[in-house]
Design an enzyme around this catalytic site. Sequence first.
Site, PDB file in Angstrom:
ATOM      1  N   ARG A   1       0.840  -1.205   0.000  1.00  0.00           N
ATOM      2  CA  ARG A   1       0.000   0.000   0.000  1.00  0.00           C
ATOM      3  C   ARG A   1       0.870   1.247   0.000  1.00  0.00           C
ATOM      4  O   ARG A   1       2.071   1.196   0.277  1.00  0.00           O
ATOM      5  CB  ARG A   1      -0.921   0.017   1.231  1.00  0.00           C
TER       6      ARG A   1
ATOM      7  N   GLN B   1       3.318   5.224   4.917  1.00  0.00           N
ATOM      8  CA  GLN B   1       4.482   4.835   5.696  1.00  0.00           C
ATOM      9  C   GLN B   1       4.113   3.723   6.678  1.00  0.00           C
ATOM     10  O   GLN B   1       3.644   2.681   6.252  1.00  0.00           O
ATOM     11  CB  GLN B   1       5.074   6.083   6.348  1.00  0.00           C
TER      12      GLN B   1
ATOM     13  N   THR C   1       2.098   2.169  10.148  1.00  0.00           N
ATOM     14  CA  THR C   1       1.007   2.359  11.092  1.00  0.00           C
ATOM     15  C   THR C   1       0.822   1.091  11.910  1.00  0.00           C
ATOM     16  O   THR C   1       1.439   0.062  11.629  1.00  0.00           O
ATOM     17  CB  THR C   1      -0.308   2.740  10.385  1.00  0.00           C
ATOM     18  N   TYR C   2       0.000   1.198  12.918  1.00  0.00           N
ATOM     19  CA  TYR C   2      -0.299   0.069  13.803  1.00  0.00           C
ATOM     20  C   TYR C   2      -1.736  -0.376  13.595  1.00  0.00           C
ATOM     21  O   TYR C   2      -2.633   0.451  13.428  1.00  0.00           O
ATOM     22  CB  TYR C   2      -0.104   0.481  15.270  1.00  0.00           C
TER      23      TYR C   2
ATOM     24  N   SER D   1      -6.221   6.359   9.755  1.00  0.00           N
ATOM     25  CA  SER D   1      -5.179   6.274   8.732  1.00  0.00           C
ATOM     26  C   SER D   1      -5.775   5.719   7.449  1.00  0.00           C
ATOM     27  O   SER D   1      -6.721   4.924   7.484  1.00  0.00           O
ATOM     28  CB  SER D   1      -4.034   5.370   9.205  1.00  0.00           C
TER      29      SER D   1
ATOM     30  N   CYS E   1       3.105   7.178  10.353  1.00  0.00           N
ATOM     31  CA  CYS E   1       3.039   7.916   9.086  1.00  0.00           C
ATOM     32  C   CYS E   1       4.192   8.904   8.950  1.00  0.00           C
ATOM     33  O   CYS E   1       4.059   9.944   8.294  1.00  0.00           O
ATOM     34  CB  CYS E   1       1.689   8.605   8.931  1.00  0.00           C
TER      35      CYS E   1
END
Length: 212
Positions: free
Chosen positions: A72, A75, A77-78, A139, A170
């Site tokens: 994707r 940056q 993310t969780y 996000s 991010c």
Amino acid sequence: MHEPRAVVVVHRDVWAYQQAWEQQLAWVQAIHEGQRQDTLILLEHMPVYTLGKRATRADVLRQDIPAVYTDRGGQVTYHGPGQLVVYVLWNLRGQLHGVRAHVARLEEMVMEVLAHYGVVGQRDGAGPGIWVGDAKIASIGVRVTQGVTLHGLSLNRDPDLSHFQGIIPCGQVGRPVTSLAALGVAVSRQALEQRMVEAFERQFNARCWEAS
């Protein structure tokens, strides 16, 4: 106005990230081949850090939660329990709007849902996603393959926010992350999913039906 597009809705409980990714790819192929309708997937993930195309391993500060490189945009993310993940498998072929408009619709979905609960969400020039004040609550990351989108959005309902401290979310150093629960909004996962489906129908001019 075109007739609403039929979209199948799939609910999953807690799905491993890799399994969900592989399922998306299989369904995207089926949509491309005309063997499946566009699909909306709503789920939660087991704890995982996902790294988009612009992420580096240096963005991950903790080693006790698995990290997965993905295809994707964006940056790192969780994802984890208490966070609603919505994957949108949407055929862009024949559409007047491209990827940017698709991302904008996802953002509008989130802002519409937040507004229902009295929360004002807003865009930020730093990139896709939705913020409440200076804190990020949702996000967004999308990829297009064979003219069909995959991935989508995540909205923090009531996750363990400390897990976000294990990354540079991010790529934005020092910016906080929030959730509906942290803002004093108590909502069940089922109710939030229903609101998200309704917002999707409005923003994408879709008619959703539940998979058995």
